[in-house]
Design an enzyme around this catalytic site. Structure first.
Site, short mmCIF file in Angstrom:
data_model
loop_
_atom_site.label_atom_id
_atom_site.label_comp_id
_atom_site.label_asym_id
_atom_site.label_seq_id
_atom_site.Cartn_x
_atom_site.Cartn_y
_atom_site.Cartn_z
N TYR A 139 0.83 -1.20 0.00
CA TYR A 139 0.00 0.00 0.00
C TYR A 139 0.87 1.26 0.00
O TYR A 139 1.68 1.44 0.91
CB TYR A 139 -0.91 -0.05 1.22
N ASP A 224 -1.31 -5.56 9.56
CA ASP A 224 -2.43 -4.67 9.25
C ASP A 224 -3.57 -5.56 8.74
O ASP A 224 -3.49 -6.11 7.65
CB ASP A 224 -2.01 -3.66 8.19
N ILE A 226 -6.79 -4.65 8.20
CA ILE A 226 -7.89 -3.72 7.92
C ILE A 226 -8.97 -4.33 7.02
O ILE A 226 -10.12 -3.88 7.03
CB ILE A 226 -7.33 -2.42 7.32
N LYS A 264 -12.73 0.06 5.93
CA LYS A 264 -12.86 -0.78 4.74
C LYS A 264 -13.99 -1.80 4.87
O LYS A 264 -14.86 -1.89 4.00
CB LYS A 264 -11.53 -1.49 4.46
#
Length: 475
Positions: A139, A224, A226, A264
Site C-alpha cells: 500500500y 495490518d 484492515i 474498509k
C-alpha cells in the site's frame, strides 16, 4: 516537515485521484468523466448500516431516544475510550475472525483511522533511520503513515508473480541480511493480511513463519488486518492472533501487534476509527498516551459500541457483505476475461490485481506509466499502476470495484473492454506491417524487386520504429 514531500502526494497513486477530482464521472451529469477505480472504498453494503441506524435511534445522543445519554457522552474525553466501545470492538474482532481468537478490551487503543494506528506503531517500535521490512507490492500510504513524521524507513521484501507474490522465508532473510549489510537496523516486519493490493490472504504456514522469524531475530511483526472482514471466498481468513495461539506457540507475543480500522470492512472512513491492538504492555501504554492526538469522538464510540455489540446484526452484515463482494468481484473479473485480461486470483478486499503486462510497449516502469496515462486520459479510468505499490514487475494495476453502483461498474467494464479490443486490433495491424516489412527485406536481398523496395524501406522502418504513432497506439 509539513511543507516537504514526505507525505507522498507527488506520486502516480495520488495523481490519479486528482484526475478524478478534476473531472468526476456522473451517470447523468457527466458520463464522459473519469471513473474512480483507485480508491478502496466499500459502498456495497452501506444500506445495511443505514437501516440499522434508523432502527436504533438510541445510538445517537441527538435523538429523543438517546438524549438521556447526552451529558455523559458529550462530556467524555478519557483517551482510554468508552468502556463499552472497547468491549464491543474486542468482541467484534473475535467475531470477524470466526471466534478463533479472543481479544482483551484493555488492549484496544484508539487512533484516527488506520493511518493513525500505523504511525503510532512506528513511533512506538522504531527510531528514526531504523527500518521495517515490507513485502512488495504494498500500500503506497505506508510510505506516509510509517515514515513521514517518524523517520522510519521501509525496505522491500521482494515478492514475485511466479508464486503469486507469496512471502517466502528466503525473501525475508534476503531483505533482512541486505539491510544489515547496508548498516540499517531492522526493527520490524509489516504486512497487510488480507493483502492490499493483491486481494489475497496469507496462509497459516506463512504467518507462523513470520512470527517465528520475528522471535528468532528479535524484531516486531505488525499485521495490518484492515480487510479482515472483507474475505468473500475460500481459503478462510487466518489472523495472526489465531496463529500465535495455535500454530506458533513459541512466538514471543511481546513482538506481535495488529492494526485495524472500520474504514474498509464497513465503508466508514469518515468515522476515523482505527485500532492498535498489541500484546506488549509497554506498547499499549505508549500508544494510549499517543492516542491523545487522534481520538475518536465519543458520539462515534457510542454508535459503534451499540452496533458492533449487536452480534446478530454483525453476523448478518458480514454474510451479506461477503456475498455482495463476491458477486462484484466475479462480475469484474469475468468481464475482463471476455477480452483476455487476467487478474491475480483473489479472495478478499475491495479490488483486483489486474495483469496488463501484455499491453506494455516494453517491460519497464516507464512503459507502465505510459500505459497508465493513456488509461487515465483517454479511457477515463483512474486505476493505480503497480509501480506506485513498489511492484518490481511492470504491468500490474490495482483496480477498485466495490466503490460504485452497478451502472457505473457497467460503464467502467465497457470502457476497459473497448480499450483492450482497440489495442488488440492495433497490435494485429502492427504485426501485419512487420510481416510485410520482413517479406520486402527478403526481396531486397534476393529478389528482382530490390530496387523498387529500396525506395519504400526507409519510410517503412520509420513507421515501425518505437517512436511511431502507430506503435505507440498499439502500446
Amino acid at each position: 516537515m509539513a511543507a516537504g514531500d514526505g507525505h507522498g502526494e507527488n506520486s502516480s497513486y495520488f495523481d490519479g485521484w486528482k484526475a478524478y477530482d478534476m473531472n468526476p464521472f456522473h451517470p447523468q451529469d457527466n458520463r464522459g468523466g473519469v471513473i474512480q477505480m483507485g480508491l478502496a472504498e466499500n459502498q456495497l453494503s452501506l444500506d445495511l448500516i443505514e437501516e440499522w441506524s434508523k432502527a436504533h435511534p438510541e445510538a445517537s445522543i441527538c435523538t429523543a431516544e438517546g438524549a438521556s445519554q447526552f451529558k455523559r457522552i458529550a462530556n467524555f474525553q478519557d483517551y482510554h475510550g468508552l468502556p463499552e466501545f472497547r468491549q464491543a470492538m474486542a468482541q467484534f474482532m473475535g467475531q470477524v475472525r470466526g471466534w478463533k481468537a479472543r481479544f482483551d478490551p484493555d488492549r484496544v487503543v484508539m487512533s484516527g483511522g488506520a493511518t493513525g494506528a500505523q504511525e503510532t506503531l512506528a513511533f512506538c517500535l522504531a527510531n528514526p533511520g531504523e527500518a521495517f521490512l515490507v513485502p512488495t507490492p504494498y500500500y503506497p500510504g505506508f510510505d506516509r503513515d510509517c515514515c513521514w513524521r517518524s523517520g522510519v524507513k521501509l525496505l522491500p521484501i521482494e515478492c514475485h508473480s511466479s508464486n503469486d507474490f507469496r512471502i517466502t522465508r528466503e525473501a525475508v532473510v534476503a531483505a533482512y541480511e541486505g539491510a544489515r549489510s547496508s548498516g540499517v537496523r531492522v526493527k520490524g516486519i509489516l504486512i497487510t493480511n488480507p493483502s492490499n493490493p493483491l486481494g489475497t490472504t496469507a496462509d497459516r504456514a506463512t504467518l507462523a513463519m513470520l512470527a517465528t522469524f520475528a522471535t528468532e531475530h528479535r524484531v516486531h511483526l505488525i499485521c495490518d488486518e484492515i480487510y479482515a472482514g472483507s474475505v468473500f471466498a475460500k481459503p478462510e481468513y487466518v489472523s495472526i492472533a489465531e496463529v500465535i495461539e495455535h500454530d506458533a506457540p513459541g512466538a514471543d507475543r511481546d513482538l506481535i501487534h495488529i492494526a485495524y480500522s472500520l474504514s474498509k470492512d464497513f465503508g466508514l472512513p469518515g468515522f476515523r476509527v482505527g485500532i492498535v491492538y498489541s500484546y506488549n504492555d509497554a506498547v499499549v501504554a505508549c500508544a494510549r498516551k499517543m492516542s491523545s492526538f487522534g481520538l475518536v469522538s465519543s458520539q462515534t464510540q457510542l454508535f459503534l459500541a451499540k452496533m458492533l455489540g449487536d452480534e446478530e446484526f454483525m453476523s448478518r452484515f458480514l454474510r451479506e457483505s461477503a456475498r455482495r463482494l463476491a458477486a462484484r468481484h466475479e462480475l469484474f473479473t469475468s468481464g475482463l476475461r471476455e477480452v483476455g485480461i487476467g487478474c491475480l486470483g483473489g479472495n478478499a478486499g475491495l479490488f483486483s490485481w489486474m495483469d496488463l503486462r501484455g499491453m506494455l510497449r516494453e517491460k519497464t516502469a516507464e512503459a507502465e506509466l505510459e500505459l497508465w496515462r493513456v488509461i487515465i486520459r483517454k479511457v477515463k479510468l483512474n486505476v493505480s499502476p503497480g509501480t506506485s505499490f513498489h511492484c518490481g514487475e511492470p504491468g500490474w494495476f490495482r483496480v477498485c470495484h466495490a466503490n460504485m453502483d452497478d451502472e457505473t461498474m457497467g460503464v467502467a467494464l465497457s470502457r476497459i473492454r473497448d480499450f483492450v479490443r482497440q489495442h488488440q486490433q492495433q497490435k494485429a495491424k502492427a504485426q501485419r506491417w512487420a510481416a510485410r516489412s520482413h517479406l520486402h527485406l527478403s526481396l531486397q536481398r534476393h529478389g528482382p524487386m530490390a530496387s523498387q523496395y529500396h525506395a519504400l524501406s526507409s519510410p517503412m522502418a520509420a513507421l515501425l520504429s518505437p517512436q511511431s504513432p502507430l506503435v505507440h497506439a498499439a502500446s
